[in-house]
Design a protein around this motif. Structure first.
Motif, short mmCIF file in Angstrom:
data_model
loop_
_atom_site.label_atom_id
_atom_site.label_comp_id
_atom_site.label_asym_id
_atom_site.label_seq_id
_atom_site.Cartn_x
_atom_site.Cartn_y
_atom_site.Cartn_z
N ILE A 25 98.45 -5.65 105.82
CA ILE A 25 97.44 -4.93 106.10
C ILE A 25 97.37 -3.73 105.17
CG2 ILE A 25 99.69 -3.31 106.66
CD1 ILE A 25 96.50 -3.90 109.14
N ARG A 26 97.93 -3.64 104.00
CA ARG A 26 97.49 -2.58 103.07
C ARG A 26 96.02 -2.69 102.57
NH1 ARG A 26 101.82 -4.15 98.48
NH2 ARG A 26 102.59 -5.07 100.31
N PHE A 27 95.61 -4.10 102.75
CA PHE A 27 94.28 -4.36 102.15
C PHE A 27 93.01 -4.46 103.26
CE2 PHE A 27 97.28 -6.83 99.53
CZ PHE A 27 97.24 -6.12 98.37
N VAL A 28 93.44 -4.17 104.48
CA VAL A 28 92.44 -4.53 105.49
C VAL A 28 91.59 -3.17 105.68
CG1 VAL A 28 92.15 -5.05 107.91
CG2 VAL A 28 94.02 -5.98 106.72
N PRO A 29 92.45 -2.02 105.87
CA PRO A 29 91.32 -0.83 106.28
C PRO A 29 90.36 -0.57 105.12
CG PRO A 29 93.54 -0.32 106.43
CD PRO A 29 93.68 -1.73 105.79
N HIS A 30 90.67 -0.68 103.80
CA HIS A 30 89.60 -0.38 102.98
C HIS A 30 88.33 -1.58 103.06
CE1 HIS A 30 87.49 0.12 98.98
NE2 HIS A 30 87.60 -1.22 98.52
N ILE A 31 88.75 -2.77 103.33
CA ILE A 31 87.38 -3.86 103.58
C ILE A 31 86.86 -3.53 104.74
CG2 ILE A 31 86.99 -6.02 103.76
CD1 ILE A 31 89.25 -6.80 102.34
N LEU A 32 87.55 -3.01 105.92
CA LEU A 32 86.80 -2.61 107.27
C LEU A 32 86.02 -1.36 106.81
CD1 LEU A 32 89.48 -3.04 109.84
CD2 LEU A 32 87.64 -4.61 109.69
N ALA A 33 86.36 -0.50 106.13
CA ALA A 33 85.40 0.89 105.87
C ALA A 33 84.44 0.42 105.04
CB ALA A 33 86.41 1.73 105.28
N GLY A 34 84.77 -0.38 104.17
CA GLY A 34 83.10 -1.00 103.43
C GLY A 34 82.23 -1.61 104.30
N MET A 35 82.78 -2.36 105.36
CA MET A 35 81.62 -2.96 106.11
C MET A 35 81.21 -2.19 107.07
SD MET A 35 81.66 -6.26 105.05
CE MET A 35 82.61 -7.06 103.82
N GLY A 36 81.98 -0.96 107.32
CA GLY A 36 81.37 -0.13 108.26
C GLY A 36 81.65 -0.63 109.80
N TRP A 37 82.99 -1.21 109.87
CA TRP A 37 83.59 -2.00 110.85
C TRP A 37 84.82 -1.14 111.64
CZ3 TRP A 37 83.70 -7.73 109.12
CH2 TRP A 37 82.45 -8.07 108.78
N THR A 38 85.18 -0.08 111.03
CA THR A 38 86.36 0.46 111.47
C THR A 38 86.50 0.81 112.94
OG1 THR A 38 86.72 1.43 109.21
CG2 THR A 38 88.06 2.36 111.02
N SER A 39 85.32 1.37 113.31
CA SER A 39 85.56 1.93 114.82
C SER A 39 85.04 0.59 115.63
CB SER A 39 84.26 2.57 114.95
OG SER A 39 83.02 2.09 114.78
N LEU A 40 84.89 -0.45 115.12
CA LEU A 40 84.48 -1.49 116.05
C LEU A 40 85.82 -2.22 116.98
CD1 LEU A 40 81.72 -3.70 114.23
CD2 LEU A 40 81.43 -1.96 116.09
N PHE A 41 86.78 -2.17 116.36
CA PHE A 41 88.12 -3.23 116.53
C PHE A 41 89.16 -2.01 117.17
CE2 PHE A 41 86.33 -5.61 113.25
CZ PHE A 41 86.14 -6.60 113.74
N GLU A 42 89.60 -2.29 118.22
CA GLU A 42 90.68 -1.31 119.10
C GLU A 42 92.09 -1.33 118.45
OE1 GLU A 42 89.66 0.88 121.42
OE2 GLU A 42 87.50 0.08 121.18
N VAL A 43 92.33 -2.77 117.85
CA VAL A 43 93.47 -3.16 117.32
C VAL A 43 93.25 -3.98 116.01
CG1 VAL A 43 95.82 -4.21 117.56
CG2 VAL A 43 94.87 -2.82 119.59
N VAL A 44 94.06 -3.54 114.93
CA VAL A 44 94.04 -4.23 113.89
C VAL A 44 95.45 -4.56 113.38
CG1 VAL A 44 93.25 -4.22 111.42
CG2 VAL A 44 91.79 -3.19 113.14
N LEU A 45 95.79 -5.89 113.11
CA LEU A 45 97.15 -6.40 112.82
C LEU A 45 96.77 -7.40 111.38
CD1 LEU A 45 98.77 -7.50 115.99
CD2 LEU A 45 99.08 -5.38 115.00
N GLY A 46 97.89 -6.86 110.47
CA GLY A 46 98.00 -7.65 109.43
C GLY A 46 99.00 -8.87 109.53
N GLY A 47 99.12 -9.37 108.44
CA GLY A 47 100.32 -10.52 108.40
C GLY A 47 101.52 -9.76 108.39
N ASP A 48 101.65 -8.57 107.78
CA ASP A 48 102.94 -7.88 107.87
C ASP A 48 103.24 -6.91 108.82
OD1 ASP A 48 100.95 -6.54 106.58
OD2 ASP A 48 102.32 -6.46 104.65
N SER A 49 102.28 -6.71 109.77
CA SER A 49 102.38 -5.73 110.83
C SER A 49 103.34 -5.90 111.75
CB SER A 49 100.98 -5.48 111.55
OG SER A 49 99.84 -5.02 110.84
N LEU A 50 103.77 -7.17 112.12
CA LEU A 50 104.91 -7.32 112.97
C LEU A 50 105.74 -8.50 112.18
CD1 LEU A 50 102.87 -8.36 116.18
CD2 LEU A 50 103.99 -6.17 115.56
N PRO A 51 107.04 -8.79 112.71
CA PRO A 51 107.95 -9.67 112.16
C PRO A 51 107.27 -11.01 111.98
CG PRO A 51 109.12 -8.29 113.28
CD PRO A 51 107.65 -7.84 113.83
#
Length: 231
Positions: free
Chosen positions: A125-151
């Motif tokens: 998840i640490r790498f996801v927000p930067h890419i989303l922001a770069g694409m201009g997509w941050t506001s499009l997704f209501e929930v974002v989960l990475g591979g280590d967001s949950l067990p």
């Protein structure tokens, strides 16, 4: 699925290989890691077949030089190599990561059409927000989960069910959309219907072999189908 109207309101997307082509940047970081360890590096086409199960599996495959992980790998060595990979990828500007054709406009059209969008990736998840922001997509997704967001991560059902519960949808109201067997298996495990996209990574295998409910060869085809059959 039939050609009749679909009652799906929640679209859960995979990230790498589905919305973005991130292999060039992942390959660069992988080869930096391997070089630092004094090991052979690999061409992009080879590393592309190792992507999709999260960073740890990518590192294990790189150390093994194969999609099949060497059973003799030592955990401490893998953990050290993974840290080198994280350092290399985190320092990378991800400028080679691009959206697949029609994804940018397509996501916005789906949002405007009233679909709820979520993102479930096995990328840390640490790498996801930067890419989303770069694409201009941050506001499009209501929930974002990475591979280590949950067990658990895909192909486990937990991330998909977590999204449904968080957004107050039942699984029958959702679609899991991805490019790999992990995405299709996660959907099946969560009793969520699945859509496979054939242009992604999937370890060199045809996504149709995973028997998703529907398959499309381009994002534009997926978009047309979703908009055409929306209730």
């Amino acid at each position: 699925m039939t050609n009749q109207a679909i009652d799906k309101q929640l679209l859960i997307f995979d990230f790498d290989g589905t919305l973005i082509d991130s292999v060039p940047d992942l390959a660069d970081a992988t080869n930096i890691m391997l070089s630092q360890l004094g090991m052979p590096t690999y061409p992009l086409q080879t590393i592309a077949k190792w992507v999709g199960n999260g960073a740890r599996k990518l590192v294990e495959r790189a150390l093994s030089g194969s999609v099949e992980v060497d059973d003799n790998l030592v955990l401490a060595d893998v953990e050290a190599a993974e840290q080198l990979f994280f350092d290399a990828y985190g320092a990378h500007d991800t400028s080679k990561t691009v959206a697949y054709p029609d994804v940018d406009s397509g996501l916005k059209q789906l949002k405007e059409a009233g679909f709820t969008l979520a993102l479930v990736t096995n990328k840390p998840i640490r790498f996801v927000p930067h890419i989303l922001a770069g694409m201009g997509w941050t506001s499009l997704f209501e929930v974002v989960l990475g591979g280590d967001s949950l067990p658990q991560k895909k192909p486990d059902a937990a991330p998909l069910l977590h999204v449904c519960a968080t957004l107050n949808f039942v699984p029958s109201e959702a679609l899991m959309i991805g490019d790999s067997i992990n995405d299709i298996s996660a959907g099946k495990n969560a009793e969520i219907e699945t859509v496979g996209l054939s242009y992604g990574y999937n370890y060199g295998k045809d996504i149709r072999d995973s028997n998703p409910n529907q398959v499309f060869d381009t994002f534009a085809e997926l978009l047309s189908w979703l908009l055409k059959h929306k209730v």
